[in-house]
Design a protein around this motif. Structure first.
Motif, PDB file in Angstrom:
ATOM      1  N   PRO A 157      55.172 -68.481-101.128  1.00 63.37           N
ATOM      2  CA  PRO A 157      53.858 -68.819-101.692  1.00 63.37           C
ATOM      3  C   PRO A 157      53.728 -70.280-102.103  1.00 63.37           C
ATOM      4  O   PRO A 157      52.696 -70.915-101.875  1.00 63.37           O
ATOM      5  N   ARG A 158      54.785 -70.834-102.714  1.00 70.06           N
ATOM      6  CA  ARG A 158      54.722 -72.232-103.140  1.00 70.06           C
ATOM      7  C   ARG A 158      54.579 -73.161-101.935  1.00 70.06           C
ATOM      8  O   ARG A 158      53.840 -74.155-101.973  1.00 70.06           O
TER       9      ARG A 158
ATOM     10  N   LEU B 171      50.956 -73.132-100.619  1.00 66.97           N
ATOM     11  CA  LEU B 171      50.006 -73.902-101.420  1.00 66.97           C
ATOM     12  C   LEU B 171      50.265 -75.404-101.352  1.00 66.97           C
ATOM     13  O   LEU B 171      49.330 -76.200-101.464  1.00 66.97           O
ATOM     14  N   SER B 172      51.509 -75.800-101.155  1.00 67.68           N
ATOM     15  CA  SER B 172      51.832 -77.233-101.162  1.00 67.68           C
ATOM     16  C   SER B 172      51.463 -77.932 -99.856  1.00 67.68           C
ATOM     17  O   SER B 172      51.517 -79.161 -99.784  1.00 67.68           O
TER      18      SER B 172
ATOM     19  N   LEU C  96      43.204 -73.095-105.583  1.00 62.96           N
ATOM     20  CA  LEU C  96      44.661 -73.187-105.458  1.00 62.96           C
ATOM     21  C   LEU C  96      45.345 -72.793-106.767  1.00 62.96           C
ATOM     22  O   LEU C  96      46.389 -72.132-106.757  1.00 62.96           O
ATOM     23  N   GLN C  97      44.756 -73.200-107.880  1.00 58.18           N
ATOM     24  CA  GLN C  97      45.319 -72.829-109.173  1.00 58.18           C
ATOM     25  C   GLN C  97      45.257 -71.317-109.371  1.00 58.18           C
ATOM     26  O   GLN C  97      46.206 -70.698-109.869  1.00 58.18           O
TER      27      GLN C  97
ATOM     28  N   ASP D 224      47.979 -69.792-107.313  1.00 58.29           N
ATOM     29  CA  ASP D 224      49.282 -70.035-107.922  1.00 58.29           C
ATOM     30  C   ASP D 224      49.529 -69.058-109.070  1.00 58.29           C
ATOM     31  O   ASP D 224      50.607 -68.456-109.183  1.00 58.29           O
ATOM     32  N   GLU D 225      48.535 -68.886-109.912  1.00 55.95           N
ATOM     33  CA  GLU D 225      48.677 -67.975-111.049  1.00 55.95           C
ATOM     34  C   GLU D 225      48.817 -66.529-110.581  1.00 55.95           C
ATOM     35  O   GLU D 225      49.604 -65.755-111.144  1.00 55.95           O
TER      36      GLU D 225
ATOM     37  N   ALA E   5      50.110 -65.487-107.750  1.00 52.99           N
ATOM     38  CA  ALA E   5      51.434 -65.297-107.152  1.00 52.99           C
ATOM     39  C   ALA E   5      52.500 -65.061-108.220  1.00 52.99           C
ATOM     40  O   ALA E   5      53.443 -64.281-108.011  1.00 52.99           O
ATOM     41  N   LEU E   6      52.359 -65.718-109.361  1.00 51.92           N
ATOM     42  CA  LEU E   6      53.330 -65.550-110.443  1.00 51.92           C
ATOM     43  C   LEU E   6      53.267 -64.151-111.050  1.00 51.92           C
ATOM     44  O   LEU E   6      54.266 -63.653-111.587  1.00 51.92           O
TER      45      LEU E   6
ATOM     46  N   TRP F 272      46.141 -61.692-101.364  1.00 48.85           N
ATOM     47  CA  TRP F 272      46.540 -63.065-101.702  1.00 48.85           C
ATOM     48  C   TRP F 272      46.594 -63.932-100.442  1.00 48.85           C
ATOM     49  O   TRP F 272      46.066 -65.052-100.421  1.00 48.85           O
TER      50      TRP F 272
ATOM     51  N   ALA G 159      44.458 -67.195 -99.435  1.00 49.48           N
ATOM     52  CA  ALA G 159      45.126 -68.464 -99.124  1.00 49.48           C
ATOM     53  C   ALA G 159      44.709 -68.978 -97.750  1.00 49.48           C
ATOM     54  O   ALA G 159      44.517 -70.186 -97.552  1.00 49.48           O
TER      55      ALA G 159
END
Length: 458
Positions: free
Chosen positions: A284-285, A288-289, A313-314, A317-318, A320-321, A409, A413
């Protein structure tokens, strides 16, 4: 007319995509190189914009013999450096020889920071001039296949798909032992094709053993001098894309399409079980990067869009955590319905050069998101798109290891990815499409796993 942002680093960008001016310059180059074209018939068939850094454009001119004439424009602050390289000059000489001309097959307009090149000259694809030359490529491929001159003779080279600076696909018509045959050459800008011959052979043997009704094009050879992967031709195959269009009004086509969409979902399960060595892992990281390199540039030329992308994107990211860790499996990397050919009851999957180890829901999420994009770009296909999404989602969720939350998700994305790409293509509708794609991404991430359609409000 393209909707072109103001880019202080590229002051001539608007002129580059204007119907007046730039096509005339491209037509002048084509005519100097022996092609008979008309500037007013020019069509911009490809754009790849890199905010504050550059822009690649491809003009297509129709030609009397049926094969279009391509002129690529590369705008960059350092455009002159490309013409100074020895590899570029070697390619230019090869193109001059092949076209039988004395003039240079390129023009550098330093005041506009613009380099114009007639196909197959490409500053970022130095192997293309070789691959498109019938004499050179015919001999090079024959030697790689270890065949004699009596067994393999190239009769025609036809360019099919071209993205300047990125890749090109050529079709080779061949006389092989007295019978006509076809091969395809895929030219890359680097050596990524080198490991693909053995890799694709391993993929194909495992797919056939799985009885998944999937197949891939047979890799024949790799030609390092041209950075070209050579694939055997696929006979008696049809594209899946026309069937999607036909299904809007043809019930029989709709039933056939449903069966193929189910086959795509069921085959994906077998595909993810393959054992393929040497693949990059993409979590996932990493997903997004991938936007980091262009994000600062977008902020300078389209700040509102940059802010909207950052918000989504934020949120990703949240999200995915909060989710449990997702298993990594073999992933296609660009899994869409237009990556398939069909042959009777078998699906032929294309473009496997982006193979990776990715989340189990990555390919399925991409598949759904691309249908979302198609529905926005071509509203008349929306009924077919909705049905395809419902059929695919129903089939994919029968797989016991697919987590609907990760599927949502990855779909979201992928929609952000298409937002990004739509802007960089400077699509005439990019302000509208990017806004609607981001709304869809928000909807996909926050909605129930059973959501399949494109909301009317989006």
């Amino acid at each position: 007319m393209h909707d072109v942002p103001v880019d202080p680093a590229l002051p001539a960008l608007r002129d580059l995509l204007s119907p007046e001016g730039a096509p005339d310059l491209a037509a002048e180059l084509a005519e100097r190189c022996g092609a008979r074209v008309h500037a007013e018939a020019a069509r911009v068939s490809y754009v790849r914009y890199r905010p504050t850094r550059g822009c690649d454009v491809l003009w297509t001119f129709p030609a009397a013999d049926g094969q279009p004439v391509w002129v690529a424009g590369k705008m960059a602050a350092d455009a002159a450096r490309f013409t100074a390289s020895s590899s570029f000059q070697r390619s230019a000489e090869k193109v001059k020889e092949a076209r039988g001309i004395e003039t240079a097959p390129y023009v550098l307009l330093a005041d506009r920071r613009l380099l114009l090149q007639i196909f197959p000259l490409d500053a970022r694809l130095p192997g293309l001039a070789l691959a498109a030359d019938s004499r050179w490529s015919g001999e090079a491929v024959r030697q790689r296949l270890a065949l004699s001159e009596d067994e393999w003779r190239l009769t025609e080279v036809v360019p099919l798909h071209y993205k300047p600076g990125r890749r090109c696909v050529l079709r080779y018509a061949v006389d092989r032992r007295g019978r006509p045959a076809r091969y395809f050459g895929k030219v890359f800008r680097d050596d990524r094709g080198a490991p693909m011959v053995e890799r694709l052979r391993a993929v194909r043997s495992q797919l056939l053993a799985s009885h998944a009704h999937w197949d891939v094009a047979v890799p024949a050879a790799y030609v390092p001098e041209a950075s070209m992967l050579v694939l055997e031709g696929l006979e008696a195959c049809d594209e899946l894309s026309p069937l999607v269009r036909k299904s809007v009004s043809d019930p029989k086509a709709r039933e056939t399409l449903r069966a193929y969409i189910v086959g795509a979902a069921e085959g994906l399960r077998a595909f993810q079980k393959l054992a393929v060595e040497g693949l990059e892992s993409v979590g996932p990281r990493d997903v997004l990067s991938q936007y980091d390199a262009e994000f600062e540039g977008i902020r300078h030329v389209a700040p509102s869009l940059a802010d909207a992308i950052r918000v989504q994107l934020q949120a990703l990211d949240e999200a995915a955590l909060r989710l449990p860790r997702e298993d990594l499996v073999v992933g296609h990397g660009a899994f869409r319905y237009n990556q398939f050919l069909v042959r009777e009851d078998t699906l032929i999957v294309l473009d496997l050069d982006a193979l990776q180890m990715a989340g189990r829901g990555a390919d399925a999420g991409e598949f759904l998101a691309y249908f979302d994009l198609v529905a926005l770009r071509r509203p008349h296909l929306r009924p077919a798109v909705r049905e395809c999404q419902q059929v695919f989602l129903g089939a994919i969720l029968q797989h016991p290891h697919v987590d609907p939350r990760w599927l949502a998700w990855h779909r979201a994305a992928s929609l952000v990815k298409w937002t990004h790409r739509t802007f960089l293509s400077l699509d005439t509708r990019w302000p509208e499409l990017t806004e609607r794609l981001l709304r869809l991404a928000e909807h996909a991430l926050g909605d129930s796993p059973a959501c399949t359609g494109v909301p009317e409000s989006c």
